[in-house]
Design an enzyme around this catalytic site. Structure first.
Site, short mmCIF file in Angstrom:
data_model
loop_
_atom_site.label_atom_id
_atom_site.label_comp_id
_atom_site.label_asym_id
_atom_site.label_seq_id
_atom_site.Cartn_x
_atom_site.Cartn_y
_atom_site.Cartn_z
N TRP A 127 48.02 59.56 -15.21
CA TRP A 127 48.54 60.15 -16.44
C TRP A 127 50.06 60.16 -16.40
O TRP A 127 50.66 60.48 -15.38
CB TRP A 127 48.03 61.59 -16.61
N GLU A 152 39.31 68.77 -12.99
CA GLU A 152 38.63 67.84 -13.89
C GLU A 152 37.61 67.00 -13.11
O GLU A 152 37.68 66.86 -11.89
CB GLU A 152 39.66 66.91 -14.54
N ASP A 181 33.63 67.46 -18.62
CA ASP A 181 33.28 66.40 -17.66
C ASP A 181 31.98 66.71 -16.90
O ASP A 181 31.97 66.78 -15.65
CB ASP A 181 34.44 66.16 -16.67
N PHE A 186 34.70 63.09 -24.75
CA PHE A 186 35.40 63.10 -23.47
C PHE A 186 34.44 62.69 -22.34
O PHE A 186 33.27 62.41 -22.55
CB PHE A 186 36.02 64.48 -23.22
N GLN A 211 36.36 56.04 -20.83
CA GLN A 211 37.14 56.66 -21.89
C GLN A 211 37.97 55.57 -22.56
O GLN A 211 38.70 54.83 -21.88
CB GLN A 211 38.05 57.75 -21.31
N ASN A 254 40.78 55.27 -19.93
CA ASN A 254 41.01 56.07 -18.72
C ASN A 254 39.70 56.22 -17.95
O ASN A 254 39.12 55.20 -17.57
CB ASN A 254 41.79 57.36 -18.99
N ASP A 255 39.23 57.42 -17.70
CA ASP A 255 38.17 57.64 -16.70
C ASP A 255 36.93 56.74 -16.82
O ASP A 255 36.44 56.51 -17.94
CB ASP A 255 37.60 59.06 -16.83
C1 FRU Z 1 40.53 63.12 -16.90
C2 FRU Z 1 40.36 63.65 -18.32
C3 FRU Z 1 39.06 64.42 -18.45
C4 FRU Z 1 38.77 64.30 -19.92
C5 FRU Z 1 39.26 62.92 -20.23
C6 FRU Z 1 39.85 62.78 -21.61
O1 FRU Z 1 41.41 62.05 -16.81
O2 FRU Z 1 41.48 64.44 -18.68
O3 FRU Z 1 39.12 65.75 -18.00
O4 FRU Z 1 37.40 64.45 -20.19
O5 FRU Z 1 40.24 62.60 -19.28
O6 FRU Z 1 40.12 61.45 -21.92
#
Ligand code: FRU
Length: 480
Positions: free
Chosen positions: A297, A214, A160, A97, A54, A37-38
């Site tokens: 998501w 976030e 974050d 994270f 991530q 992800n991020d």
């Molecule tokens: C954003 C998030 C962040 C967190 C991460 C977890 O997409 O929810 O807030 O650090 O992904 O994977």
């Protein structure tokens, strides 16, 4: 940590061996296999661009978060690197994270959120989040130094961190959920290890502005200060906020030691189906660049069946228009991926569909708005998606098609004023990024072509459309 990292690298290799490539990106950052992800820890340091993300290396679904890693010398061609961070220590037992990277006298230093479930895994009402530090001498292998910032009593969602240096100090913004309202808090430090709370920089005033903010980012752009964040909990309003979560910005003024004076309400950065958790960094020459996560998501992700899920957007250059709107354009370096240009004559298209030829990955197109009377006209990408002017609604629409109704639907932006509309499209195996009029608007969506066919064509329905300029390119792969 060495053992955990070796297991994670091994797990990715195993998934990689079984990966199918039909949907796998040619020119977007993604893990070799597994979930991402991020974007995290974006930085140019010691002559190298680093992009972390991530990552769950054991599975194509989200799970205990690791930091995957790729590097580049030119922002265009990338190399996969070993996994940088694995969870498992007391402070990050259940996840490393999202977070950022800074250059501490030449030492690549990561600040990230250590995540621990205090109840059942996945129970968002019982967790502990702290900001942790890790350093690297060689830019590849990292040593963890544990938590450097813990939240005050009563705050659980605290994550974050984004850190920068200004006025001989380190500054950090963190995303916070306080009494079900999203906030961004500011801290300062002399040494990256001891942090002092400075102030709440921005906060939701009521639940409709989000229960959690976030991935905050905070930096000067033009004459202003920009705060980017990704609020959770905004309800859809007509054409706005159509996705589960949003990413956008507040524009204002700020100096160290002062409050953030917001002069413009929250605006979304990208109007497509799949754009979240963007993070910015500074290029070698000082430009402000951004990568986002090119997914959403809880959306269905058909590539999971192929052993991978998640990709980052192309790197984008940010600028501020005179009216205070953020513009995003593809980083200028990306033209290095172009093979020979394919130029087409101007096209008049009447109640027709006209294929443009074989796979084109980048398409530059001018639409004559005043010289076209079709009800709908634009580009189709095989049967996966189409991008068109809706002459009744006066909007530019990105419509995605799929056998899965959850993936079908439209995203759109108002038609900009002017006689002509310029569209720049980047078409990868399972994504489309659209840059409108040099970044006045952007639409980013994952697309899922049947049999891999997302060849572009032009079309006009109920009338005629005029396309005065068309050029296309195939693009090289970014992987070295
Ligand atoms: C954003 C998030 C962040 C967190 C991460 C977890 O997409 O929810 O807030 O650090 O992904 O994977």
């Amino acid at each position: 940590m060495k053992e955990l990292l070796a297991q994670a690298d091994h797990a990715v290799e195993k998934l990689r061996a079984a990966r199918q490539n039909d949907l796998y990106p040619r020119f977007h950052l993604a893990a070799q296999a597994g979930w991402i992800n991020d974007p995290n820890g974006l930085i140019f340091i010691n002559g190298v661009y680093h992009a972390f993300y991530q990552h769950h290396p054991f599975d194509e679904n989200w799970g205990p978060m690791h930091w995957g890693h790729a590097t580049s010398r030119d922002l265009v061609h990338w190399q996969h690197q070993p996994i940088a961070l694995a969870p498992g220590d007391a402070d990050d037992r259940d996840g490393c994270f999202s977070g950022c990277a800074v250059d501490d006298h030449g030492v690549l230093t990561l600040l990230y959120t250590g995540h621990v479930w205090l109840g059942e895994p996945g129970d968002d009402s019982k967790l502990r989040e702290v900001q942790c530090l890790a350093t690297s001498q060689d830019g590849i292998h990292f040593t963890k130094h544990g938590a450097v910032l813990t939240p005050p009593a009563g705050i659980m969602h605290f994550r974050d961190p984004k850190v920068w240096r200004q006025d001989e100090q380190w500054w950090m913004v963190v995303g916070v959920k306080d009494s079900d309202l999203g906030q961004v808090w500011l801290y300062r430090s002399d040494n990256l290890r001891d942090w002092r709370f400075e102030r709440v920089l921005a906060a939701a005033e009521h639940a409709r502005q989000g229960y959690m903010w976030e991935c905050p980012d905070f930096f000067p752009l033009g004459e202003r200060q920009l705060m980017i964040f990704s609020p959770q909990g905004l309800a859809a309003q007509g054409y706005r906020y159509r996705n589960l979560f949003q990413s956008g910005y507040l524009l204002g003024n700020w100096q160290p030691g002062e409050a953030f004076e917001v002069i413009q309400p929250f605006s979304e950065l990208d109007a497509g189906h799949d754009f979240y958790a963007p993070q910015t960094f500074t290029a070698a020459d000082g430009r402000r660049l951004l990568f986002g996560w090119m997914d959403m998501w809880e959306s269905p992700m058909p590539s999971k069946a192929h052993g991978w899920a998640g990709a980052l957007t192309l790197p984008r250059e940010l600028s501020l228009s005179a009216a205070g709107q953020v513009r995003m354009q593809p980083a200028r370096e990306l033209t290095a991926l172009r093979r020979e240009a394919q130029r087409f004559d101007a096209v008049r298209c009447r109640n027709q569909r006209l294929p443009l030829g074989d796979a084109l990955h980048e398409l530059l197109l001018t639409l004559d708005l005043t010289g076209s009377d079709a009800e709908r006209y634009g580009v189709n990408l095989g049967d996966a998606a189409r991008l068109y002017v809706d002459n009744q609604a006066h909007r530019l629409v990105l419509e995605r098609f799929s056998d899965d109704p959850a993936l079908c639907g439209c995203r759109s932006v108002p038609l900009p004023t002017g006689d002509h509309l310029q569209l720049r499209l980047f078409i990868d195996r399972s994504s489309l990024e659209v840059f409108v009029n040099d970044g006045e608007a952007c639409l980013t969506s994952r697309i899922y072509p049947q049999d891999g066919d997302c060849r572009p064509g032009l079309f006009a329905e109920s009338g005629e459309a005029h396309f005065p300029a068309i050029a296309g390119w195939t693009l090289d792969s970014i992987w070295q």
